[in-house]
Design an enzyme around this catalytic site. Structure first.
Site, PDB file in Angstrom:
ATOM      1  N   GLY A   1       2.332  -3.395  -8.967  1.00  0.00           N
ATOM      2  CA  GLY A   1       1.050  -4.002  -8.619  1.00  0.00           C
ATOM      3  C   GLY A   1       1.077  -4.682  -7.270  1.00  0.00           C
ATOM      4  O   GLY A   1       2.123  -5.042  -6.748  1.00  0.00           O
TER       5      GLY A   1
ATOM      6  N   TYR B   1       6.101   0.924  -9.058  1.00  0.00           N
ATOM      7  CA  TYR B   1       4.996   0.118  -8.544  1.00  0.00           C
ATOM      8  C   TYR B   1       4.626  -0.927  -9.574  1.00  0.00           C
ATOM      9  O   TYR B   1       4.272  -0.617 -10.698  1.00  0.00           O
ATOM     10  CB  TYR B   1       3.777   0.980  -8.217  1.00  0.00           C
ATOM     11  CG  TYR B   1       2.706   0.176  -7.529  1.00  0.00           C
ATOM     12  CD1 TYR B   1       2.864  -0.212  -6.204  1.00  0.00           C
ATOM     13  CD2 TYR B   1       1.583  -0.248  -8.217  1.00  0.00           C
ATOM     14  CE1 TYR B   1       1.911  -0.976  -5.564  1.00  0.00           C
ATOM     15  CE2 TYR B   1       0.622  -1.012  -7.580  1.00  0.00           C
ATOM     16  CZ  TYR B   1       0.794  -1.373  -6.255  1.00  0.00           C
ATOM     17  OH  TYR B   1      -0.148  -2.138  -5.625  1.00  0.00           O
TER      18      TYR B   1
ATOM     19  N   ASP C   1      -0.830  15.451  15.514  1.00  0.00           N
ATOM     20  CA  ASP C   1       0.485  16.095  15.655  1.00  0.00           C
ATOM     21  C   ASP C   1       0.536  17.087  16.807  1.00  0.00           C
ATOM     22  O   ASP C   1       1.575  17.666  17.076  1.00  0.00           O
ATOM     23  CB  ASP C   1       0.863  16.837  14.368  1.00  0.00           C
ATOM     24  CG  ASP C   1       1.187  15.888  13.241  1.00  0.00           C
ATOM     25  OD1 ASP C   1       1.551  14.735  13.539  1.00  0.00           O
ATOM     26  OD2 ASP C   1       1.074  16.290  12.072  1.00  0.00           O
TER      27      ASP C   1
ATOM     28  N   GLY D   1       1.272  -7.159  -4.572  1.00  0.00           N
ATOM     29  CA  GLY D   1       1.864  -8.494  -4.529  1.00  0.00           C
ATOM     30  C   GLY D   1       2.997  -8.703  -5.506  1.00  0.00           C
ATOM     31  O   GLY D   1       3.576  -9.783  -5.561  1.00  0.00           O
TER      32      GLY D   1
ATOM     33  N   HIS E   1       7.237  -3.489   0.670  1.00  0.00           N
ATOM     34  CA  HIS E   1       6.370  -2.326   0.872  1.00  0.00           C
ATOM     35  C   HIS E   1       4.939  -2.758   1.159  1.00  0.00           C
ATOM     36  O   HIS E   1       4.308  -2.270   2.093  1.00  0.00           O
ATOM     37  CB  HIS E   1       6.416  -1.430  -0.362  1.00  0.00           C
ATOM     38  CG  HIS E   1       5.569  -0.215  -0.251  1.00  0.00           C
ATOM     39  ND1 HIS E   1       4.324  -0.139  -0.812  1.00  0.00           N
ATOM     40  CD2 HIS E   1       5.778   0.952   0.379  1.00  0.00           C
ATOM     41  CE1 HIS E   1       3.805   1.042  -0.540  1.00  0.00           C
ATOM     42  NE2 HIS E   1       4.666   1.724   0.171  1.00  0.00           N
ATOM     43  N   ASP E   2       4.414  -3.681   0.362  1.00  0.00           N
ATOM     44  CA  ASP E   2       3.043  -4.151   0.554  1.00  0.00           C
ATOM     45  C   ASP E   2       2.865  -4.813   1.912  1.00  0.00           C
ATOM     46  O   ASP E   2       1.825  -4.666   2.550  1.00  0.00           O
ATOM     47  CB  ASP E   2       2.642  -5.133  -0.550  1.00  0.00           C
ATOM     48  CG  ASP E   2       2.486  -4.462  -1.907  1.00  0.00           C
ATOM     49  OD1 ASP E   2       2.420  -3.219  -1.951  1.00  0.00           O
ATOM     50  OD2 ASP E   2       2.439  -5.184  -2.911  1.00  0.00           O
TER      51      ASP E   2
END
Length: 61
Positions: free
Chosen positions: A29, A27, A60, A31, A38-39
């Site tokens: 950060g 990760y 579920d 952006g 992912h972001d």
């Protein structure tokens, strides 16, 4: 979304997810280049209601 993820972690582990999972994996950060795809996914997620009665997620059932 991230707030729902944090809530789930708090319920199951009694810990706040953010200090433990923000440094998980690669990760770089919000952006950052390595996490751009992912972001972007968070903008496309559906927010829905759920509960943890009897430790079974109602969505579920």
């Amino acid at each position: 979304n991230l707030l729902q993820f944090n809530k789930m972690i708090k319920i199951m582990t009694k810990k706040n997810a953010f200090p433990f999972y923000t440094s998980y994996g690669c990760y770089c950060g919000w952006g950052g280049r390595c996490c751009f795809v992912h972001d972007c996914c968070y903008e496309k997620t559906d927010i829905y209601s759920y509960s943890w009665k009897r430790q079974i997620c109602e969505c579920d059932r």
